[in-house]
Design a protein around this motif. Structure first.
Motif, mmCIF file in Angstrom:
data_model
loop_
_atom_site.group_PDB
_atom_site.id
_atom_site.type_symbol
_atom_site.label_atom_id
_atom_site.label_comp_id
_atom_site.label_asym_id
_atom_site.label_seq_id
_atom_site.Cartn_x
_atom_site.Cartn_y
_atom_site.Cartn_z
ATOM 1 N N GLU A 230 39.220 44.690 35.002
ATOM 2 C CA GLU A 230 37.860 44.146 35.021
ATOM 3 C C GLU A 230 37.078 44.524 33.766
ATOM 4 O OE1 GLU A 230 36.317 42.149 37.710
ATOM 5 O OE2 GLU A 230 38.489 41.886 37.808
ATOM 6 N N GLU A 231 37.449 45.645 33.122
ATOM 7 C CA GLU A 231 36.717 46.100 31.937
ATOM 8 C C GLU A 231 37.599 46.308 30.714
ATOM 9 O OE1 GLU A 231 33.530 46.283 31.897
ATOM 10 O OE2 GLU A 231 33.132 46.054 34.051
ATOM 11 N N ASP A 232 38.900 46.464 30.903
ATOM 12 C CA ASP A 232 39.789 46.842 29.808
ATOM 13 C C ASP A 232 40.229 45.620 28.995
ATOM 14 O OD1 ASP A 232 41.689 47.932 28.128
ATOM 15 O OD2 ASP A 232 42.707 49.073 29.686
ATOM 16 N N PRO A 233 39.930 45.585 27.686
ATOM 17 C CA PRO A 233 40.340 44.437 26.855
ATOM 18 C C PRO A 233 41.853 44.283 26.724
ATOM 19 C CG PRO A 233 39.428 46.209 25.498
ATOM 20 C CD PRO A 233 39.145 46.564 26.919
ATOM 21 N N LYS A 234 42.615 45.344 27.041
ATOM 22 C CA LYS A 234 44.077 45.233 26.973
ATOM 23 C C LYS A 234 44.606 44.182 27.956
ATOM 24 C CE LYS A 234 45.119 49.947 25.426
ATOM 25 N NZ LYS A 234 45.793 51.224 25.785
ATOM 26 N N ASN A 235 43.858 43.953 29.024
ATOM 27 C CA ASN A 235 44.260 42.934 29.997
ATOM 28 C C ASN A 235 44.433 41.573 29.328
ATOM 29 O OD1 ASN A 235 44.546 41.446 32.514
ATOM 30 N ND2 ASN A 235 42.369 40.976 32.356
ATOM 31 N N ILE A 236 43.440 41.155 28.579
ATOM 32 C CA ILE A 236 43.491 39.855 27.903
ATOM 33 C C ILE A 236 44.510 39.875 26.776
ATOM 34 C CG2 ILE A 236 42.158 38.221 26.503
ATOM 35 C CD1 ILE A 236 39.697 39.034 28.154
ATOM 36 N N LEU A 237 44.576 40.971 26.039
ATOM 37 C CA LEU A 237 45.525 41.062 24.926
ATOM 38 C C LEU A 237 46.968 40.917 25.422
ATOM 39 C CD1 LEU A 237 43.982 43.996 22.849
ATOM 40 C CD2 LEU A 237 44.261 41.629 22.073
ATOM 41 N N ILE A 238 47.324 41.660 26.469
ATOM 42 C CA ILE A 238 48.719 41.700 26.932
ATOM 43 C C ILE A 238 49.064 40.498 27.804
ATOM 44 C CG2 ILE A 238 50.360 42.988 28.368
ATOM 45 C CD1 ILE A 238 48.920 45.562 27.398
ATOM 46 N N ASN A 239 48.166 40.127 28.711
ATOM 47 C CA ASN A 239 48.484 39.083 29.686
ATOM 48 C C ASN A 239 48.192 37.672 29.206
ATOM 49 O OD1 ASN A 239 49.390 40.916 31.615
ATOM 50 N ND2 ASN A 239 47.375 41.147 32.547
ATOM 51 N N SER A 240 47.434 37.548 28.116
ATOM 52 C CA SER A 240 47.077 36.213 27.634
ATOM 53 C C SER A 240 47.431 36.002 26.164
ATOM 54 C CB SER A 240 45.582 35.962 27.849
ATOM 55 O OG SER A 240 45.194 34.734 27.288
ATOM 56 N N LEU A 241 46.796 36.755 25.276
ATOM 57 C CA LEU A 241 46.958 36.500 23.842
ATOM 58 C C LEU A 241 48.365 36.816 23.347
ATOM 59 C CD1 LEU A 241 43.514 37.787 22.492
ATOM 60 C CD2 LEU A 241 44.199 35.461 23.147
ATOM 61 N N ALA A 242 48.960 37.896 23.846
ATOM 62 C CA ALA A 242 50.341 38.221 23.458
ATOM 63 C C ALA A 242 51.298 37.148 23.955
ATOM 64 C CB ALA A 242 50.742 39.585 24.008
ATOM 65 N N ILE A 243 51.032 36.620 25.137
ATOM 66 C CA ILE A 243 51.888 35.573 25.693
ATOM 67 C C ILE A 243 51.788 34.312 24.842
ATOM 68 C CG2 ILE A 243 52.408 34.206 27.739
ATOM 69 C CD1 ILE A 243 52.816 37.348 27.855
ATOM 70 N N LYS A 244 50.614 34.027 24.362
ATOM 71 C CA LYS A 244 50.437 32.876 23.469
ATOM 72 C C LYS A 244 51.291 33.028 22.215
ATOM 73 C CE LYS A 244 46.806 30.198 21.151
ATOM 74 N NZ LYS A 244 45.347 30.100 20.892
ATOM 75 N N GLU A 245 51.334 34.225 21.665
ATOM 76 C CA GLU A 245 52.122 34.475 20.455
ATOM 77 C C GLU A 245 53.629 34.394 20.752
ATOM 78 O OE1 GLU A 245 52.591 35.297 16.343
ATOM 79 O OE2 GLU A 245 50.919 34.572 17.572
ATOM 80 N N ILE A 246 54.040 34.947 21.867
ATOM 81 C CA ILE A 246 55.458 34.859 22.259
ATOM 82 C C ILE A 246 55.845 33.400 22.491
ATOM 83 C CG2 ILE A 246 57.130 35.472 24.057
ATOM 84 C CD1 ILE A 246 55.456 38.071 24.448
ATOM 85 N N ALA A 247 54.963 32.656 23.133
ATOM 86 C CA ALA A 247 55.224 31.237 23.379
ATOM 87 C C ALA A 247 55.347 30.469 22.068
ATOM 88 C CB ALA A 247 54.105 30.643 24.234
#
Length: 283
Positions: A64-81
């Motif tokens: 709910e507060e940690d920016p790592k959530n978006i980095l790991i679960n969203s933005l990193a996935i975009k890069e892997i994709a």
């Protein structure tokens, strides 16, 4: 050559036991998914033919507060994709039942997601990045994943029971408990099946069959411990999820229907209760 991300997680540990393919396993120390610019170069050094992503930020309340959530679960996935798409390498990605709001339960792949918390939102964003960028992908949503490894619902309940701590279980949370072992076997089957049938890419649900409340799940775990001869004096209190005062809202009923996976890949999915008995027998 398979590249597996998330080396030290419970799903990876089960997969490592049964996977006989040439594989490189990377931990978060080997590949930090919060450092987006480093992802493609590290994957390129390995030059895999298949990428399997078992990595995730799973701390639902901290998300709910940690920016790592978006980095790991969203933005990193975009890069892997993006890497996967540019080189036409198949990608297997594990997602979650928390992409749903839990109002109806028994969700199929055709149901519309509506996450209630930031963890579910980031995981859904990750799914959508893959769908919009990749052609060769398997997104596998699972639920209530547990094993005898690490920190998960099963090991927490067993630990509290052995310490003679009284237990609580939410009667108003319903899902499909899924052993990491059963999911690992399913992914192994999927990889082998896809060698001959590259026509089944897409979104799939995989959970052990059936559904149960968290309270009843705790009861079943304890009854199996007792039947195995481990007898402690503890009580199990039936509570509502709101009584835990958690930061992130939980969806009420996220039970999944996995018929599509079973049919497309000619695979028999075990009942949650049978699978739990099997896993408990390993303790």
């Amino acid at each position: 050559m398979i590249l597996v991300l998330g080396k030290n997680g419970q799903l990876s540990k089960e997969f490592q036991k049964i996977n006989k393919e040439k594989t490189v396993y990377l931990s978060s120390q080997d590949l930090d998914l919060t450092k987006i610019d480093s992802i493609a170069p590290i994957i390129q050094e390995i030059s895999p033919n298949l990428i399997v992503n078992f990595s995730a930020y799973n701390a639902v309340d901290l998300a709910e507060e940690d920016p790592k959530n978006i980095l790991i679960n969203s933005l990193a996935i975009k890069e892997i994709a993006r890497y996967s798409s540019e080189r036409e390498i198949p990608l297997i990605h594990i997602s979650t039942d928390y992409v749903f709001d839990g109002i109806k339960g028994k969700y199929t792949e055709d149901d519309s997601p509506n996450p209630l918390n930031k963890y579910g939102k980031a995981k859904l964003d990750g799914e959508n990045h893959i769908k919009s960028i990749c052609k060769k992908y398997f997104i596998i949503r699972t639920s209530w994943l547990y094993s005898i490894h690490g920190d998960n619902f099963l090991t927490k309940v067993i630990g509290m029971y052995k310490n003679k701590s009284d237990l609580m279980g939410a009667y108003d949370l319903i899902g499909s408990p899924t052993s990491a072992k059963s999911l690992a076997y399913a992914i192994k089957h999927l990889i082998e099946f896809n060698k001959e049938n590259e026509k089944n890419f897409g979104l799939f649900h995989f959970s052990n069959k059936g559904a149960i409340s968290k309270y009843a799940f705790v009861e079943k775990i304890i009854s199996l411990l007792i039947s195995n001869g481990d007898i402690q004096e503890v009580s199990i209190k039936k509570v509502r999820n709101i009584d835990f005062n958690l930061a992130a809202q939980r969806p009420y009923n996220t039970s999944l229907i996995s018929n599509k996976f079973a049919k497309k890949f000619n695979y028999k999915i075990p009942l949650w209760e049978d699978e739990l008995k099997s896993i408990m027998g390993e303790i």
